[in-house]
Scaffold this motif. Structure first.
Motif, PDB file in Angstrom:
ATOM      1  N   HIS A 108       0.825  -1.211   0.000  1.00  0.00           N
ATOM      2  CA  HIS A 108       0.000   0.000   0.000  1.00  0.00           C
ATOM      3  C   HIS A 108       0.864   1.267   0.000  1.00  0.00           C
ATOM      4  N   LEU A 109       1.883   1.282   0.829  1.00  0.00           N
ATOM      5  CA  LEU A 109       2.756   2.455   0.892  1.00  0.00           C
ATOM      6  C   LEU A 109       3.537   2.657  -0.401  1.00  0.00           C
ATOM      7  N   SER A 110       3.885   1.582  -1.072  1.00  0.00           N
ATOM      8  CA  SER A 110       4.613   1.737  -2.340  1.00  0.00           C
ATOM      9  C   SER A 110       3.736   2.451  -3.366  1.00  0.00           C
ATOM     10  N   PHE A 111       2.466   2.076  -3.434  1.00  0.00           N
ATOM     11  CA  PHE A 111       1.562   2.750  -4.370  1.00  0.00           C
ATOM     12  C   PHE A 111       1.363   4.211  -3.971  1.00  0.00           C
ATOM     13  N   GLY A 112       1.247   4.461  -2.682  1.00  0.00           N
ATOM     14  CA  GLY A 112       1.070   5.834  -2.216  1.00  0.00           C
ATOM     15  C   GLY A 112       2.239   6.726  -2.574  1.00  0.00           C
ATOM     16  N   GLU A 113       3.456   6.278  -2.281  1.00  0.00           N
ATOM     17  CA  GLU A 113       4.631   7.097  -2.614  1.00  0.00           C
ATOM     18  C   GLU A 113       4.757   7.288  -4.116  1.00  0.00           C
ATOM     19  N   ALA A 114       4.534   6.218  -4.878  1.00  0.00           N
ATOM     20  CA  ALA A 114       4.650   6.318  -6.335  1.00  0.00           C
ATOM     21  C   ALA A 114       3.662   7.336  -6.889  1.00  0.00           C
ATOM     22  N   ARG A 115       2.469   7.321  -6.344  1.00  0.00           N
ATOM     23  CA  ARG A 115       1.427   8.226  -6.838  1.00  0.00           C
ATOM     24  C   ARG A 115       1.648   9.664  -6.349  1.00  0.00           C
TER      25      ARG A 115
ATOM     26  N   GLY B   8       3.513  15.531 -11.974  1.00  0.00           N
ATOM     27  CA  GLY B   8       3.782  15.335 -13.397  1.00  0.00           C
ATOM     28  C   GLY B   8       5.041  14.525 -13.638  1.00  0.00           C
ATOM     29  N   ARG B   9       5.392  13.650 -12.709  1.00  0.00           N
ATOM     30  CA  ARG B   9       6.579  12.810 -12.812  1.00  0.00           C
ATOM     31  C   ARG B   9       6.154  11.350 -12.609  1.00  0.00           C
ATOM     32  N   PRO B  10       5.396  10.799 -13.546  1.00  0.00           N
ATOM     33  CA  PRO B  10       4.791   9.483 -13.322  1.00  0.00           C
ATOM     34  C   PRO B  10       5.816   8.386 -13.010  1.00  0.00           C
ATOM     35  N   PHE B  11       5.431   7.528 -12.097  1.00  0.00           N
ATOM     36  CA  PHE B  11       6.219   6.347 -11.753  1.00  0.00           C
ATOM     37  C   PHE B  11       6.250   5.449 -12.988  1.00  0.00           C
ATOM     38  N   PRO B  12       7.409   4.894 -13.337  1.00  0.00           N
ATOM     39  CA  PRO B  12       7.517   4.168 -14.609  1.00  0.00           C
ATOM     40  C   PRO B  12       6.908   2.771 -14.633  1.00  0.00           C
ATOM     41  N   GLU B  13       6.254   2.360 -13.578  1.00  0.00           N
ATOM     42  CA  GLU B  13       5.629   1.037 -13.530  1.00  0.00           C
ATOM     43  C   GLU B  13       4.118   1.197 -13.408  1.00  0.00           C
ATOM     44  N   PRO B  14       3.368   0.192 -13.839  1.00  0.00           N
ATOM     45  CA  PRO B  14       1.902   0.281 -13.724  1.00  0.00           C
ATOM     46  C   PRO B  14       1.451   0.392 -12.269  1.00  0.00           C
ATOM     47  N   LEU B  15       0.455   1.226 -12.066  1.00  0.00           N
ATOM     48  CA  LEU B  15      -0.161   1.399 -10.744  1.00  0.00           C
ATOM     49  C   LEU B  15      -1.658   1.208 -10.897  1.00  0.00           C
TER      50      LEU B  15
ATOM     51  N   ARG C 175      11.844   0.944  -5.129  1.00  0.00           N
ATOM     52  CA  ARG C 175      11.850   1.733  -6.371  1.00  0.00           C
ATOM     53  C   ARG C 175      10.950   2.959  -6.253  1.00  0.00           C
ATOM     54  N   ALA C 176       9.797   2.793  -5.609  1.00  0.00           N
ATOM     55  CA  ALA C 176       8.903   3.938  -5.387  1.00  0.00           C
ATOM     56  C   ALA C 176       9.596   4.971  -4.503  1.00  0.00           C
ATOM     57  N   ALA C 177      10.343   4.506  -3.500  1.00  0.00           N
ATOM     58  CA  ALA C 177      11.076   5.420  -2.620  1.00  0.00           C
ATOM     59  C   ALA C 177      12.165   6.155  -3.396  1.00  0.00           C
ATOM     60  N   GLU C 178      12.872   5.447  -4.257  1.00  0.00           N
ATOM     61  CA  GLU C 178      13.902   6.097  -5.079  1.00  0.00           C
ATOM     62  C   GLU C 178      13.280   7.147  -5.992  1.00  0.00           C
ATOM     63  N   HIS C 179      12.141   6.801  -6.582  1.00  0.00           N
ATOM     64  CA  HIS C 179      11.438   7.745  -7.450  1.00  0.00           C
ATOM     65  C   HIS C 179      10.974   8.965  -6.643  1.00  0.00           C
ATOM     66  N   ALA C 180      10.440   8.714  -5.459  1.00  0.00           N
ATOM     67  CA  ALA C 180      10.006   9.804  -4.582  1.00  0.00           C
ATOM     68  C   ALA C 180      11.191  10.671  -4.180  1.00  0.00           C
ATOM     69  N   ASP C 181      12.299  10.032  -3.814  1.00  0.00           N
ATOM     70  CA  ASP C 181      13.497  10.783  -3.428  1.00  0.00           C
ATOM     71  C   ASP C 181      13.969  11.681  -4.565  1.00  0.00           C
ATOM     72  N   ALA C 182      13.922  11.164  -5.794  1.00  0.00           N
ATOM     73  CA  ALA C 182      14.335  11.968  -6.946  1.00  0.00           C
ATOM     74  C   ALA C 182      13.414  13.176  -7.126  1.00  0.00           C
ATOM     75  N   THR C 183      12.120  12.982  -6.930  1.00  0.00           N
ATOM     76  CA  THR C 183      11.173  14.090  -7.026  1.00  0.00           C
ATOM     77  C   THR C 183      11.445  15.117  -5.928  1.00  0.00           C
TER      78      THR C 183
END
Length: 195
Positions: free
Chosen positions: A50-57, A64-71, A101-109
């Motif tokens: 659940h938290l992975s989807f939340g951070e990714a979203r 405007g920085r979509p997570f590169p995996e399906p959600l 991966r969601a955390a890395e994406h969030a960190d980059a944002t």
């Protein structure tokens, strides 16, 4: 004015609580990380999913920085709540990997944007937000679920706390038994008291 100190402070808190969430899975069997431990089915691996989807979203599409995996869609009326539990076809490694991966994406944002960068959360009543709002929201949400995870893990093997390095400081079982009995006596006495 919201400054970079606040951004860094919140970001550091988020990093720490993410690690606490993953620590709650350490040393548990495949069954124990997945098994429903509440009437609603709450389980440890499901909280991480659940938290992975939340951070990714929140750190993805909101800015405007979509997570590169399906959600799953945020407005998907799935009655099974599959964002809160792992199916038998999802491995622990897949769920944890997606969270990382969601955390890395969030960190980059978080690193790329100013703390007052604008975002849009279409599912919120006041959808126009800033990065600061999302940082506060995700830290609060992750801490909320870390509290759930702490209670679930305690039910499984008595392990509590936010960090593995402090787990050895917990009282031994006889001390916990005495403490629980004392609290039970106080609760019964209060319930039986007149007025």
């Amino acid at each position: 004015m919201i400054d970079d100190f606040a951004k860094q402070y919140l970001h550091n808190d988020l990093r720490q609580i993410r690690e606490a969430m993953l620590w709650k899975l350490d040393g548990l069997s495949e069954y124990d990380v997945r098994r429903p431990l509440t009437a609603s089915g709450t389980n440890l691996l499901g909280l991480v999913k659940h938290l992975s989807f939340g951070e990714a979203r929140y750190f993805g599409e909101v800015f405007g920085r979509p997570f590169p995996e399906p959600l799953p869609r945020w407005d998907d009326p799935d009655p099974d709540g599959t964002d809160m539990w792992a199916t038998e076809h999802e491995t622990r490694e897949e769920v944890i990997g997606r969270y990382r991966r969601a955390a890395e994406h969030a960190d980059a944002t978080i690193d790329a944007l100013a703390v007052d960068a604008p975002g849009h959360v279409p599912w919120w009543p006041r959808p126009d937000v800033k990065l600061f709002n999302i940082l506060v929201h995700v830290v609060a949400e992750t801490n909320r679920h870390a509290g759930h995870a702490d209670i679930l893990r305690e039910q499984l093997d008595g392990s509590t706390g936010a960090w593995a390095e402090y787990a050895h400081l917990e009282p031994d079982q006889p001390t916990l038994t005495v403490r629980r009995a004392m609290i039970e006596r106080a609760a019964r006495a209060a319930a039986d008291a007149p007025g």
